[in-house]
Design a protein around this motif. Structure first.
Motif, short mmCIF file in Angstrom:
data_model
loop_
_atom_site.label_atom_id
_atom_site.label_comp_id
_atom_site.label_asym_id
_atom_site.label_seq_id
_atom_site.Cartn_x
_atom_site.Cartn_y
_atom_site.Cartn_z
N VAL A 141 50.25 43.92 41.38
CA VAL A 141 50.97 42.73 40.92
C VAL A 141 49.96 41.67 40.51
O VAL A 141 49.11 41.27 41.31
N LEU A 142 50.05 41.25 39.27
CA LEU A 142 49.16 40.20 38.76
C LEU A 142 49.92 38.89 38.73
O LEU A 142 51.07 38.84 38.30
N ALA A 143 49.29 37.81 39.20
CA ALA A 143 49.87 36.47 39.08
C ALA A 143 49.20 35.77 37.92
O ALA A 143 47.96 35.78 37.81
N LEU A 144 50.01 35.19 37.03
CA LEU A 144 49.47 34.59 35.82
C LEU A 144 49.65 33.09 35.81
O LEU A 144 50.47 32.54 36.54
N GLY A 145 48.88 32.42 34.99
CA GLY A 145 49.02 30.98 34.81
C GLY A 145 48.32 30.59 33.54
O GLY A 145 47.80 31.44 32.82
N ARG A 146 48.30 29.28 33.27
CA ARG A 146 47.65 28.81 32.06
C ARG A 146 46.13 29.03 32.20
O ARG A 146 45.50 28.48 33.09
N ASN A 147 45.57 29.87 31.34
CA ASN A 147 44.14 30.19 31.34
C ASN A 147 43.63 30.73 32.67
O ASN A 147 42.47 30.52 33.03
N MET A 173 44.86 38.91 41.13
CA MET A 173 45.64 40.02 41.66
C MET A 173 46.37 39.53 42.89
O MET A 173 45.74 39.04 43.84
N LEU A 174 47.70 39.62 42.86
CA LEU A 174 48.50 39.10 43.96
C LEU A 174 48.73 40.15 45.03
O LEU A 174 48.63 39.90 46.22
N LYS A 175 49.05 41.38 44.56
CA LYS A 175 49.30 42.47 45.49
C LYS A 175 48.76 43.75 44.92
O LYS A 175 48.75 43.94 43.70
N ALA A 176 48.30 44.65 45.79
CA ALA A 176 47.88 45.97 45.36
C ALA A 176 47.98 46.88 46.57
O ALA A 176 47.66 46.46 47.68
N ASP A 177 48.45 48.10 46.36
CA ASP A 177 48.57 48.99 47.51
C ASP A 177 47.45 50.03 47.53
O ASP A 177 47.60 51.09 48.11
N CYS A 178 46.33 49.70 46.89
CA CYS A 178 45.19 50.63 46.92
C CYS A 178 44.55 50.57 48.32
O CYS A 178 44.68 49.58 49.01
N PRO A 179 43.86 51.67 48.71
CA PRO A 179 43.35 51.70 50.08
C PRO A 179 42.27 50.65 50.37
O PRO A 179 42.23 50.11 51.46
N ASP A 180 41.41 50.33 49.40
CA ASP A 180 40.33 49.40 49.75
C ASP A 180 40.72 47.93 49.53
O ASP A 180 40.15 47.04 50.14
#
Lengths: 162, 189
Positions: B118-124, B128-135
């Motif tokens: 999950v990517l969180a975006l904004g102006r410029n 990365m907000l969430k990721a279920d990768c192991p590391d």
């Protein structure tokens, strides 16, 4: 005690120590640069290299990568760990067994730097971007620092035994 | 420590310097080794992203297109100071990082092997907000902004290595150059 049994127990002990150190380190990331770790398990791998020779060290490295991949890192993580471990061990074995005359500190630095280079090379291949070169340069500098630390640990331990 | 060890340190420093130099001089187009298809991949975006113009999907090509767009408007991409380019193998989608994106999120899901980012975006900016990768390394890489993208260790990139996902911030000129080596695949919804 019989020599083979001694080697077997020592190998098992060293793999256990490497796995534990690797796991504890993953809980304590160094802030600032993502992906930088102290790499204390490399000190243990260096002990194996000095005490038991390159072939045993190679087996220990493979065992560590497989086990920590299955236990903590996941299968894709193994690819990176193996690339780093293999390149690092090859360089360290060359310095220890062929080009003699380097101290454990120098060997540790060379090992840490080549470990980081190996991992980023796999990342370059997987992601197909050469734009990771800047990050690789940062990791090479970080490797000089962490390698000096882990090499010093290995040097102290080598002095203690034998 | 012996005197000979200084050779190793010297070699490492020289290598680092050479890499810094190459990184500054080389600007090669990005092509990923895998995955080659988008089968099983879904990209979910919230209403803010849709309101901000949505995301256009593109596929990387081996060579420069003859009919490369000369402006971003021609390529159907909204005007912005910076863009997020999110790569999944040969495919990538483009998100204009305008004010309308503030607080927006984009979720990238892969079915096999199961993976969520999950990517969180904004102006410029984006992170990365969430990721279920192991590391979970991509969660520690901080945010990419227009101001810090020259000074971060990973420069303008966020990388989730286990998922082979790469998010990069590019300016309008860089994006246009990127699109010259890609074909449009339509909207992602």
């Amino acid at each position: 005690m019989n020599e083979a049994t001694k080697r077997l127990t020592l190998s098992a002990l060293l793999v256990g120590v490497m796995l534990t150190l690797g796991y504890v380190e993953s809980l304590l990331p160094i802030p600032g640069v993502p992906g930088v770790k102290l790499g204390l398990s490399n000190s243990v791998l260096m002990l194996a290299l000095y005490w038991m020779g390159p072939r045993a060290a190679c087996l220990l490295m493979v065992a560590k990568v497989l086990l920590s991949g299955l236990l903590f890192g996941g299968v894709t993580g193994m690819l990176y760990a193996f690339a780093g471990g293999a390149l690092s061990l090859a360089v360290m074995a060359l310095l220890v067994c062929v080009a003699k005359g380097f101290s454990p500190v120098g060997v540790g630095i060379a090992g840490a730097v080549s470990h980081n280079v190996g991992q980023v090379l796999v990342a370059v291949w997987v992601l197909g971007t050469s734009q990771l070169l800047y990050y690789m340069a940062v990791l090479v500098l970080a490797g000089v620092a962490t390698g000096a630390a882990t090499g010093t640990v290995a040097a102290l331990l080598l002095k203690r035994k034998r | 420590m012996k005197k000979r060890d200084l050779w190793i340190i010297g070699c490492a420093l020289a290598l680092a310097a050479a890499l810094f130099l190459c990184a500054k001089l080389l600007r090669a187009p990005v092509r990923a080794a895998w995955p080659a298809t988008l089968a099983g991949v879904s990209v979910e975006m919230d209403d803010r992203v849709r309101a901000a113009g949505g995301a256009k999907l593109w596929r990387s090509l081996d060579s420069r297109r003859g009919d490369a767009p000369s402006t971003l408007a021609e390529a159907g991409i909204a005007e912005a100071e910076s863009y997020a380019v999110v790569r999944l193998g040969d495919y990538f989608f483009v998100l204009p990082l305008t004010e309308a994106m503030d607080g927006a999120t984009v979720t990238v899901r892969r079915a096999d092997p199961e993976a969520v980012n999950v990517l969180a975006l904004g102006r410029n900016r984006f992170n990365m907000l969430k990721a279920d990768c192991p590391d979970g390394l991509c969660l520690t890489e901080g945010e990419v902004t227009l101001d810090n993208r020259e000074t971060r260790p990973l420069q303008s990139m966020l990388i989730c290595l286990p998922h082979a996902l790469l998010a990069q911030m590019v300016g309008p000129d860089e994006l246009l150059e990127l699109l010259a080596y890609a074909e449009a695949m339509g909207e992602t919804t």
